[in-house]
Scaffold this active site. Sequence first.
Site, PDB file in Angstrom:
ATOM      1  N   HIS A  27     -11.096   3.557  -6.454  1.00 35.69           N
ATOM      2  CA  HIS A  27      -9.781   2.932  -6.656  1.00 35.69           C
ATOM      3  C   HIS A  27      -9.176   3.536  -7.909  1.00 35.69           C
ATOM      4  O   HIS A  27      -9.885   3.820  -8.867  1.00 35.69           O
ATOM      5  CB  HIS A  27      -9.913   1.408  -6.869  1.00 35.69           C
ATOM      6  CG  HIS A  27      -8.646   0.808  -7.430  1.00 35.69           C
ATOM      7  ND1 HIS A  27      -7.589   0.442  -6.644  1.00 35.69           N
ATOM      8  CD2 HIS A  27      -8.253   0.588  -8.723  1.00 35.69           C
ATOM      9  CE1 HIS A  27      -6.602  -0.004  -7.419  1.00 35.69           C
ATOM     10  NE2 HIS A  27      -6.983   0.068  -8.683  1.00 35.69           N
ATOM     11  N   GLU A  43      -4.627  -4.134 -14.522  1.00 34.04           N
ATOM     12  CA  GLU A  43      -5.961  -3.906 -13.959  1.00 34.04           C
ATOM     13  C   GLU A  43      -7.004  -3.674 -15.053  1.00 34.04           C
ATOM     14  O   GLU A  43      -8.150  -4.111 -14.920  1.00 34.04           O
ATOM     15  CB  GLU A  43      -5.915  -2.729 -12.972  1.00 34.04           C
ATOM     16  CG  GLU A  43      -5.135  -3.089 -11.711  1.00 34.04           C
ATOM     17  CD  GLU A  43      -5.022  -1.944 -10.712  1.00 34.04           C
ATOM     18  OE1 GLU A  43      -4.419  -2.163  -9.656  1.00 34.04           O
ATOM     19  OE2 GLU A  43      -5.533  -0.842 -10.988  1.00 34.04           O
ATOM     20  N   TYR A  57      -7.399  -7.507  -5.467  1.00 31.67           N
ATOM     21  CA  TYR A  57      -6.572  -6.870  -4.427  1.00 31.67           C
ATOM     22  C   TYR A  57      -5.540  -7.841  -3.844  1.00 31.67           C
ATOM     23  O   TYR A  57      -5.086  -7.644  -2.713  1.00 31.67           O
ATOM     24  CB  TYR A  57      -7.467  -6.315  -3.314  1.00 31.67           C
ATOM     25  CG  TYR A  57      -7.971  -4.903  -3.572  1.00 31.67           C
ATOM     26  CD1 TYR A  57      -7.080  -3.842  -3.745  1.00 31.67           C
ATOM     27  CD2 TYR A  57      -9.331  -4.619  -3.619  1.00 31.67           C
ATOM     28  CE1 TYR A  57      -7.533  -2.534  -3.954  1.00 31.67           C
ATOM     29  CE2 TYR A  57      -9.796  -3.321  -3.827  1.00 31.67           C
ATOM     30  CZ  TYR A  57      -8.884  -2.280  -3.998  1.00 31.67           C
ATOM     31  OH  TYR A  57      -9.321  -0.999  -4.204  1.00 31.67           O
ATOM     32  N   ASN A 107     -13.557   4.312   0.839  1.00 32.86           N
ATOM     33  CA  ASN A 107     -13.042   5.591   0.348  1.00 32.86           C
ATOM     34  C   ASN A 107     -13.402   5.866  -1.120  1.00 32.86           C
ATOM     35  O   ASN A 107     -12.699   6.578  -1.819  1.00 32.86           O
ATOM     36  CB  ASN A 107     -11.536   5.685   0.601  1.00 32.86           C
ATOM     37  CG  ASN A 107     -10.759   4.570  -0.074  1.00 32.86           C
ATOM     38  OD1 ASN A 107     -11.342   3.734  -0.758  1.00 32.86           O
ATOM     39  ND2 ASN A 107      -9.453   4.568   0.107  1.00 32.86           N
ATOM     40  N   LYS A 126     -16.369   2.600  -5.901  1.00 32.42           N
ATOM     41  CA  LYS A 126     -16.554   1.512  -4.932  1.00 32.42           C
ATOM     42  C   LYS A 126     -18.001   1.456  -4.403  1.00 32.42           C
ATOM     43  O   LYS A 126     -18.764   2.418  -4.557  1.00 32.42           O
ATOM     44  CB  LYS A 126     -15.554   1.701  -3.783  1.00 32.42           C
ATOM     45  CG  LYS A 126     -14.094   1.542  -4.215  1.00 32.42           C
ATOM     46  CD  LYS A 126     -13.136   1.666  -3.020  1.00 32.42           C
ATOM     47  CE  LYS A 126     -11.689   1.418  -3.429  1.00 32.42           C
ATOM     48  NZ  LYS A 126     -10.755   1.499  -2.259  1.00 32.42           N
TER      49      LYS A 126
END
Length: 140
Positions: free
Chosen positions: A117, A128, A51, A114, A11
């Site tokens: 993913h 995905e 998302y 965080n 991320k």
Amino acid sequence: MAVERTLSIIKPDATKRNLTGAIAKKFEDAGLRIVAAKRIQLTPEQAGKFYEVHKDRPFFGELRDFMASGPVVVQVLEGENAIAKNREVMGATNPKDAAEGTIRKEFAQSVGENSVHGSDAAETAKEEIAFFFSGLELVG
Ligand code: CDP
Ligand code: MG
């Protein structure tokens, strides 16, 4: 156990802090093979589409904007039990709950920012991976 593939995203909080290599090493040390990878910048629309499952959650807008705030590195990881193994290497969503040695324990800044993913099941992994990669890009 079967050989599986799963989708990983490094991320923007992590790419900004130059952690791409350190995170990739965690995957490889755990026996996961990076069979496809690219560094891209998502638009808010693309991040929101990815998302979409969270669109009714209170954090959705913040998550979408964060994911579009800088480059991400999307990867396909392959290995025995890769989906669960990647989740294990990532650690819990909230870094406060993440186990020692996990990516989120070592690198995550908050529950939102965080660092990584990872797909959560076989069906979502398939979807995905197809969201980001064509079959031609999966070189093994
Ligand atoms: O990423 P993971 O599958 O562990 O968690 P999730 O429940 O699928 O949530 C997706 C992402 O939304 C998280 O990784 C966080 O970046 C973000 N999130 C958040 O900002 N605040 C929360 N309370 C829960 C998730
Ligand atoms: Mg999830």
